[in-house]
Design an enzyme around this catalytic site. Structure first.
Site, PDB file in Angstrom:
ATOM      1  N   HIS A 136      30.817  27.795  40.062  1.00 21.37           N
ATOM      2  CA  HIS A 136      29.603  27.032  39.727  1.00 21.37           C
ATOM      3  C   HIS A 136      29.774  25.531  39.969  1.00 21.37           C
ATOM      4  O   HIS A 136      28.787  24.795  39.972  1.00 21.37           O
ATOM      5  CB  HIS A 136      29.167  27.315  38.281  1.00 21.37           C
ATOM      6  CG  HIS A 136      29.986  26.667  37.221  1.00 21.37           C
ATOM      7  ND1 HIS A 136      30.962  27.341  36.529  1.00 21.37           N
ATOM      8  CD2 HIS A 136      29.971  25.420  36.698  1.00 21.37           C
ATOM      9  CE1 HIS A 136      31.507  26.534  35.632  1.00 21.37           C
ATOM     10  NE2 HIS A 136      30.920  25.356  35.719  1.00 21.37           N
ATOM     11  N   ASP A 166      33.772  33.664  38.702  1.00 19.39           N
ATOM     12  CA  ASP A 166      33.485  32.224  38.698  1.00 19.39           C
ATOM     13  C   ASP A 166      34.684  31.423  39.193  1.00 19.39           C
ATOM     14  O   ASP A 166      35.000  30.356  38.661  1.00 19.39           O
ATOM     15  CB  ASP A 166      33.063  31.743  37.307  1.00 19.39           C
ATOM     16  CG  ASP A 166      32.347  30.390  37.370  1.00 19.39           C
ATOM     17  OD1 ASP A 166      31.815  30.053  38.443  1.00 19.39           O
ATOM     18  OD2 ASP A 166      32.328  29.670  36.343  1.00 19.39           O
ATOM     19  N   GLY A 244      32.102  18.764  32.963  1.00 24.97           N
ATOM     20  CA  GLY A 244      33.017  18.040  33.841  1.00 24.97           C
ATOM     21  C   GLY A 244      34.423  18.608  33.776  1.00 24.97           C
ATOM     22  O   GLY A 244      35.213  18.433  34.695  1.00 24.97           O
ATOM     23  N   ASN A 245      34.746  19.303  32.662  1.00 23.52           N
ATOM     24  CA  ASN A 245      36.028  19.996  32.556  1.00 23.52           C
ATOM     25  C   ASN A 245      36.054  21.276  33.383  1.00 23.52           C
ATOM     26  O   ASN A 245      37.125  21.837  33.629  1.00 23.52           O
ATOM     27  CB  ASN A 245      36.325  20.381  31.102  1.00 23.52           C
ATOM     28  CG  ASN A 245      37.125  19.332  30.356  1.00 23.52           C
ATOM     29  OD1 ASN A 245      36.640  18.729  29.415  1.00 23.52           O
ATOM     30  ND2 ASN A 245      38.350  19.092  30.794  1.00 23.52           N
ATOM     31  N   SER A 246      34.891  21.782  33.779  1.00 21.99           N
ATOM     32  CA  SER A 246      34.818  23.041  34.521  1.00 21.99           C
ATOM     33  C   SER A 246      35.709  22.995  35.752  1.00 21.99           C
ATOM     34  O   SER A 246      35.651  22.049  36.545  1.00 21.99           O
ATOM     35  CB  SER A 246      33.376  23.321  34.951  1.00 21.99           C
ATOM     36  OG  SER A 246      32.570  23.635  33.845  1.00 21.99           O
ATOM     37  N   LEU A 301      37.022  52.063  40.019  1.00 22.93           N
ATOM     38  CA  LEU A 301      37.320  53.370  39.446  1.00 22.93           C
ATOM     39  C   LEU A 301      36.169  54.343  39.656  1.00 22.93           C
ATOM     40  O   LEU A 301      36.383  55.526  39.897  1.00 22.93           O
ATOM     41  CB  LEU A 301      37.631  53.224  37.961  1.00 22.93           C
ATOM     42  CG  LEU A 301      38.136  54.453  37.209  1.00 22.93           C
ATOM     43  CD1 LEU A 301      39.449  54.941  37.817  1.00 22.93           C
ATOM     44  CD2 LEU A 301      38.337  54.121  35.730  1.00 22.93           C
ATOM     45  N   GLY A 302      34.933  53.844  39.531  1.00 21.88           N
ATOM     46  CA  GLY A 302      33.768  54.705  39.741  1.00 21.88           C
ATOM     47  C   GLY A 302      33.390  55.520  38.529  1.00 21.88           C
ATOM     48  O   GLY A 302      33.158  56.727  38.626  1.00 21.88           O
ATOM     49  N   ILE A 305      31.332  53.133  31.653  1.00 22.05           N
ATOM     50  CA  ILE A 305      32.158  52.947  30.462  1.00 22.05           C
ATOM     51  C   ILE A 305      31.349  52.336  29.327  1.00 22.05           C
ATOM     52  O   ILE A 305      30.377  51.618  29.547  1.00 22.05           O
ATOM     53  CB  ILE A 305      33.385  52.058  30.757  1.00 22.05           C
ATOM     54  CG1 ILE A 305      32.944  50.670  31.234  1.00 22.05           C
ATOM     55  CG2 ILE A 305      34.300  52.727  31.771  1.00 22.05           C
ATOM     56  CD1 ILE A 305      34.099  49.697  31.432  1.00 22.05           C
TER      57      ILE A 305
END
Length: 496
Positions: A136, A166, A244-246, A301-302, A305
């Site tokens: 992002h 991300d 800004g830390n992202s 895995l398909g 869950i």
């Protein structure tokens, strides 16, 4: 009466004066203030540290900061803002009057709108200039500028991005070897362990904050809003992280990378107690894929869950209240070929405990198609192990998801033909994911539940459901259906 009017008038005038005064003082603005001066304290035994022989050497957070700071960078991105005014890139006349004639001609691309600048952080992971950050931070960027710790500036190119975690990989071309961080094994990170966050909050470069690991394997539904294959297994800390830390580094006290800071929990947009980071083991796998292939190679895995809890275990007749319940197995998938069955409860992958959906998805997300995984599971109360060879495609109902019902906060998919035949039902829609919304807030419905009717009307497709939900006269609906195990249930939901 005159007395009361006078008091009221005085109160109004006083309020206006207070508001005007507050406005002049900058009320509501972000301000930096200095604390009041403190009295000077004289110490008779004050000596020059250089003359002392008992000075404690740098340790703890200082070591972490010294190791990480040189490798953390400031990233500036320029993103094109799409025009939404119906006139292409041209401003409405009322705004053109303020900016003067010819302003539209200054846009590089009048049909697309102006560039908007954003900023974030990144971490150098190789001496030749590869940098990891958040998707992002760089998503949609037309230009990227990277500012190193020594204030040297470079243009960067995007090597690859992955919205499911991300994570993004970018590259700069530097003339010399760059400082870099070493990856730590995030599986070994323990709750309560000290960690240090390094980044550029509010464009304040080279900022270091510290905290402890509050939780691991945390899912906060911030990535699943964009991708049904999102992997959310965040490290939760109370280290102060702000805009800004992202993309910045989360390191242990040795200065080794344990995560990439990604999100905060906040009602205001700034830090309010908790922050979240992508574990370094996930980052390392994604970065390696992006560097080699330009995209993430993920094995699936398909199987459908559901995270097991006490209520669901009681409904399903399962004698345990944690683990990952297999609610469906897709024909021809890795799970099917390995012999995984509906009703199995997965509790570990390659001896790593996975009692939450997020933990299972994290372990599987580190694998590529063709990789073998050993699943420890319980079936009918007996523990057993099976080996599955992951595939490139899931073949799951989610691949054919047909609708996202925002009001209810659910994503729906058609019911698998084999499941429908087994349950002797025609039509219906299966809940593939539950996000923020009425279903989560008001009911105990679990993912995998099959909606067969609403207010007594059969649900065969999304149009049937839309017709009911769009009826403004309905303030509440009764949802009926069953789980893949065959257990029926019904829930009332108040529409918002």
């Amino acid at each position: 009466m005159n007395k009361y009017l006078g008091i009221t008038l005085a109160a109004v005038i006083g309020g206006i004066i207070v508001l005007l005064g507050a406005s002049q003082l900058g009320w509501g603005e972000t301000r930096y203030v200095r604390p009041a001066n403190e009295p000077v304290v004289q110490f008779s035994n004050l000596t020059d540290p250089a003359d002392r022989d008992d000075v404690i050497p740098a340790s703890g957070f200082t070591v972490a900061a010294e190791q990480a700071l040189p490798a953390v960078v400031h990233i500036k991105s320029a993103t094109r803002v799409s025009s939404t005014n119906g006139q292409g890139g041209r401003m409405p006349d009322m705004f053109r009057d303020f900016f003067g004639p010819g302003f539209d001609d200054q846009l590089e691309d009048p049909g697309q709108g102006p560039l908007q600048e954003g900023s974030g952080s990144g971490v150098i992971i190789s001496p030749d200039g590869f940098i990891v950050t958040n998707n992002h931070v760089v998503e949609g960027a037309e230009t990227l500028e990277v500012i190193l710790n020594d204030q040297s500036t470079y243009e960067a190119e995007i090597i690859g991005t992955d919205e499911t975690t991300d994570v993004a990989l970018i590259k700069i071309n530097a003339d010399e070897d760059l400082p870099m961080v070493q990856f730590a094994n995030s599986d070994e990170l323990r709750i309560g362990e000290w960690v240090v966050a390094v980044g550029n909050p509010f464009s304040l470069t080279n900022t270091v904050t510290a905290g402890i690991v509050s939780a691991k394997g945390r899912s906060i539904d911030i990535l699943r809003r964009r991708s049904q294959y999102a992997i959310e297994s965040f490290i939760q800390t109370d280290a102060v992280v702000n805009p800004g830390n992202s993309g910045g580094a989360l390191v242990n006290i040795n200065g080794d990378l344990v995560g990439i800071n990604t999100a905060i929990s906040s009602p205001t947009g700034v830090f309010a107690g908790y922050s979240f980071a992508v574990p370094s083991n996930i980052v390392a796998k994604v970065v390696e894929d992006l560097r080699q292939f330009g995209s993430v190679q993920r094995g699936y895995l398909g199987a459908s869950i559901v995270e097991l809890n006490a209520n669901l275990a009681r409904e399903q007749g399962i004698d345990r209240d944690n683990g990952v319940l297999i609610s469906g197995v897709n024909p021809g998938s890795a799970a099917d070929e390995a012999g995984l069955q509906e009703g199995d409860v997965v509790i570990a992958v390659d001896d790593v405990e996975t009692l939450r959906n997020s933990e299972l998805l994290e372990q599987l997300g580190r694998r590529r198609p063709g990789d073998e995984v050993r699943l420890t599971l319980e079936r009918d109360g007996q523990e057993m192990e099976i080996t599955a060879v992951l595939k490139a495609e899931t073949g799951s109902p989610a691949d054919n998801a047909v609708a996202s019902v925002e009001g209810l906060g659910i994503e729906l998919a058609p019911v698998d033909e084999e499941v429908a035949s087994k349950l002797s039902i025609n039509g219906g829609l299966q809940i593939d994911r539950i996000g923020p919304g009425a279903i989560r807030d008001q009911t105990r419905i679990q993912e995998g539940f099959i909606i067969t009717s609403v207010d007594g009307q059969n649900i065969n497709n999304t149009e049937d459901l839309d017709d009911i939900l769009n009826d403004e006269s309905r303030k509440m609906v009764m949802i009926e259906g069953l789980y893949p195990s065959g257990k029926p249930s019904r829930f009332a939901v108040v529409l918002r």
